[in-house]
Structure formats: C-alpha cells, structure tokens
Design a protein around this motif. Sequence first.
Motif, PDB file in Angstrom:
ATOM      1  N   ILE A   1       0.852  -1.194   0.000  1.00 32.75           N
ATOM      2  CA  ILE A   1       0.000   0.000   0.000  1.00 32.75           C
ATOM      3  C   ILE A   1       0.886   1.242   0.000  1.00 32.75           C
ATOM      4  CG2 ILE A   1      -1.825   1.246   1.234  1.00 32.75           C
ATOM      5  CD1 ILE A   1      -2.494  -1.405   2.684  1.00 32.75           C
ATOM      6  N   ALA A   2       0.684   2.140  -0.964  1.00 28.59           N
ATOM      7  CA  ALA A   2       1.499   3.365  -1.041  1.00 28.59           C
ATOM      8  C   ALA A   2       0.782   4.524  -0.365  1.00 28.59           C
ATOM      9  CB  ALA A   2       1.777   3.718  -2.505  1.00 28.59           C
ATOM     10  N   LEU A   3       1.498   5.152   0.583  1.00 33.74           N
ATOM     11  CA  LEU A   3       0.933   6.293   1.318  1.00 33.74           C
ATOM     12  C   LEU A   3       1.998   7.376   1.439  1.00 33.74           C
ATOM     13  CD1 LEU A   3      -0.756   4.489   4.353  1.00 33.74           C
ATOM     14  CD2 LEU A   3      -1.915   5.457   2.354  1.00 33.74           C
ATOM     15  N   SER A   4       1.547   8.627   1.606  1.00 30.68           N
ATOM     16  CA  SER A   4       2.490   9.695   1.912  1.00 30.68           C
ATOM     17  C   SER A   4       2.394  10.027   3.394  1.00 30.68           C
ATOM     18  CB  SER A   4       2.201  10.929   1.061  1.00 30.68           C
ATOM     19  OG  SER A   4       0.859  11.335   1.224  1.00 30.68           O
TER      20      SER A   4
ATOM     21  N   LEU B   1       3.361  -1.291   4.014  1.00 28.17           N
ATOM     22  CA  LEU B   1       3.157   0.072   3.524  1.00 28.17           C
ATOM     23  C   LEU B   1       4.456   0.568   2.915  1.00 28.17           C
ATOM     24  CD1 LEU B   1       1.424   1.630   6.684  1.00 28.17           C
ATOM     25  CD2 LEU B   1       0.358   0.358   4.803  1.00 28.17           C
TER      26      LEU B   1
ATOM     27  N   VAL C   1       2.547   8.779  -5.422  1.00 23.97           N
ATOM     28  CA  VAL C   1       1.655   7.646  -5.145  1.00 23.97           C
ATOM     29  C   VAL C   1       1.041   7.060  -6.435  1.00 23.97           C
ATOM     30  CG1 VAL C   1      -0.558   6.983  -4.076  1.00 23.97           C
ATOM     31  CG2 VAL C   1       1.149   8.220  -2.729  1.00 23.97           C
TER      32      VAL C   1
ATOM     33  N   TYR D   1       3.648   4.798  -8.357  1.00 21.87           N
ATOM     34  CA  TYR D   1       3.905   3.483  -7.755  1.00 21.87           C
ATOM     35  C   TYR D   1       2.753   2.519  -8.038  1.00 21.87           C
ATOM     36  CZ  TYR D   1       8.186   4.729  -5.333  1.00 21.87           C
ATOM     37  OH  TYR D   1       9.476   5.084  -5.059  1.00 21.87           O
ATOM     38  N   VAL D   2       1.519   3.041  -7.973  1.00 25.83           N
ATOM     39  CA  VAL D   2       0.351   2.175  -8.180  1.00 25.83           C
ATOM     40  C   VAL D   2       0.199   1.838  -9.669  1.00 25.83           C
ATOM     41  CG1 VAL D   2      -2.156   1.982  -7.926  1.00 25.83           C
ATOM     42  CG2 VAL D   2      -0.790   3.046  -6.103  1.00 25.83           C
TER      43      VAL D   2
ATOM     44  N   ALA E   1       3.126  -0.738  -6.062  1.00 26.62           N
ATOM     45  CA  ALA E   1       2.167  -0.824  -4.954  1.00 26.62           C
ATOM     46  C   ALA E   1       0.841  -1.294  -5.555  1.00 26.62           C
ATOM     47  CB  ALA E   1       1.995   0.535  -4.275  1.00 26.62           C
TER      48      ALA E   1
ATOM     49  N   GLY F   1      -3.122   2.678  -3.295  1.00 32.54           N
ATOM     50  CA  GLY F   1      -2.596   3.792  -2.531  1.00 32.54           C
ATOM     51  C   GLY F   1      -3.674   4.834  -2.355  1.00 32.54           C
TER      52      GLY F   1
END
Length: 217
Positions: free
Chosen positions: A8-11, A51, A59, A62-63, A68, A71
């Motif tokens: 999972i991509a998060l900032s 994560l 984000v 990456y998705v 990922a 995200g």
Amino acid sequence: MTAETLTIALSKGRIFDETLPLLAAAGIEPVENPEESRKLIIGTNLPNVRLVIVRASDVPTYVQYGAADFGIAGKDVLIEHGGDGLYQPLDLQIAKCRMMVAVRKGFDYAAASQPGNRLRVATKYPDIAAEHFAGKGVHVDIIKLYGSMELAPLVGLSDAIVDLVSTGGTLKANNLEAVEHIVDISSRLVVNKAALKVKHALIQPIINAFAEAAGQS
Ligand code: PRT
Ligand code: MG
C-alpha cells in the motif's frame, strides 16, 4: 507482484494520519510510525500487508506500475498525473481542501483577469491552472514551482498563484487573498487494475471496509 502479499502506497503527514482510521477499520495496523522512523517500507500487524512511504505526488506512479497494489492520493495529484492505469473506486473524503487562485491583498484581480489579458501564475499544478485560465479566456504564463507558492506574488515572481487552501491561515499570514475557487479536493483510493483482478480476494474486503468507514456503503 505476488498474489498473496499486498503493498500500500501512502504519503507521510495529513494523508497518513487520516488514513490510519481507515486502515484500522480494515484490520490493518502499521507497526511503526513513518513520522518517527526513517524506514520507507513499514510492516503491519498482518504479515502479508506492508506500507511504502512515498511523496504524495509519487503515489499514482507506484500504483500505476504495480510497485504498490493500491494507494491514497489527493485529487490534485490525480488530475496532474492523469490517472492512467488506475482504478479509482472511492472518494475517501479525507485531506479535504480547495484549489484556489490567490493574489496579494489589494491586487486588482478583476481587472488583471479580463479576457485577452496576460497573467503570470506560479503553481505546482500547471495543468489545472492552464485549464482554468483557458476556460476564462485569460492568457497565462505558468511558472512551475515545487512548493511555497505563497512567496511568488510577494517577491514579484508572479501576479497570482494556484494552490490548495484548507484553513486559509497560510494565505492570511502572507498577506494574500483567495479570489477564485477552481475545484474542491479530497483524497481517493487508487488501485492498480491488474492487482485488482489477481488479488481480488485480498483487495475487495479492504475497499469494502474503507467504503464503510468513509460512510459510503
Ligand atoms: O509536502 P510535500 O511537498 O512532500 O508534498 P505535498 O504537499 O504534495 O504533500 P502533503 O502531505 O502536504 O499533502 C498531501 C495532500 O493533502 C495533497 O495532495 C492534497 O490533496 C491534500 N491537502 C489537503 C493539502 C492541504 N489540505 C493543504 N492545505 N495539501 C497541501 N496543503 C498546503 C497548501 O499547499 C498550502 O501551502 O497547506 C497550505 C495551506 O493550508 P492552510 O490551512 O493554511 O490554508
Ligand atoms: Mg505539503
């Protein structure tokens, strides 16, 4: 991309903070706080879920490439990115703000933005700004910045800025005022289309839990 693990991509910052309750609703708890840890890959209480902590504007990338599986990204970031290869099933109603045009207090924006005039606009969002001013028939020279847009009109770099506003405190502190509303912004769930098929059994329950927690089911 293995079928049994999820990335999972998060900032960091507001998106991470406002995503924690959604993750909790899906039974996912990070084992570390990315604000304190320097790690870019953070494990969770679930051995098959991790994560990755990336810049907010990275984000969608990456998705899109499947690095990922899903995200969370602001609509501002998604409009600029274009949304290629991304499934966007949910508006999570988090990290809400407004995309606005702002100028120095006292600047005669009504006169400066007459159709046919030319305006210098500093922004991190060149596509959103260009489309907005094209719609008004105002010619713009867009000056791309990566942050602190609020400074540009104060030092004569631009006449106006296009930026996000939430409380209005930053504009106020810098003697600026919002003069036009462009679009309301909130953050969306973005899912890699291939991952949604291959890992449907893992991802769909999380989408459902997010939807319920965000009041949308
Ligand atoms: O900070 P960094 O350069 O790493 O990246 P980023 O600014 O893209 O990330 P981050 O974490 O600051 O923002 C992530 C997302 O939060 C954005 O993509 C938006 O969708 C959303 N969001 C919500 C905001 C704001 N509110 C917001 N207020 N993003 C930025 N701001 C900034 C704004 O640019 C301005 O400088 O906050 C300032 C204004 O805030 P007020 O409260 O003073 O009006
Ligand atoms: Mg920021």
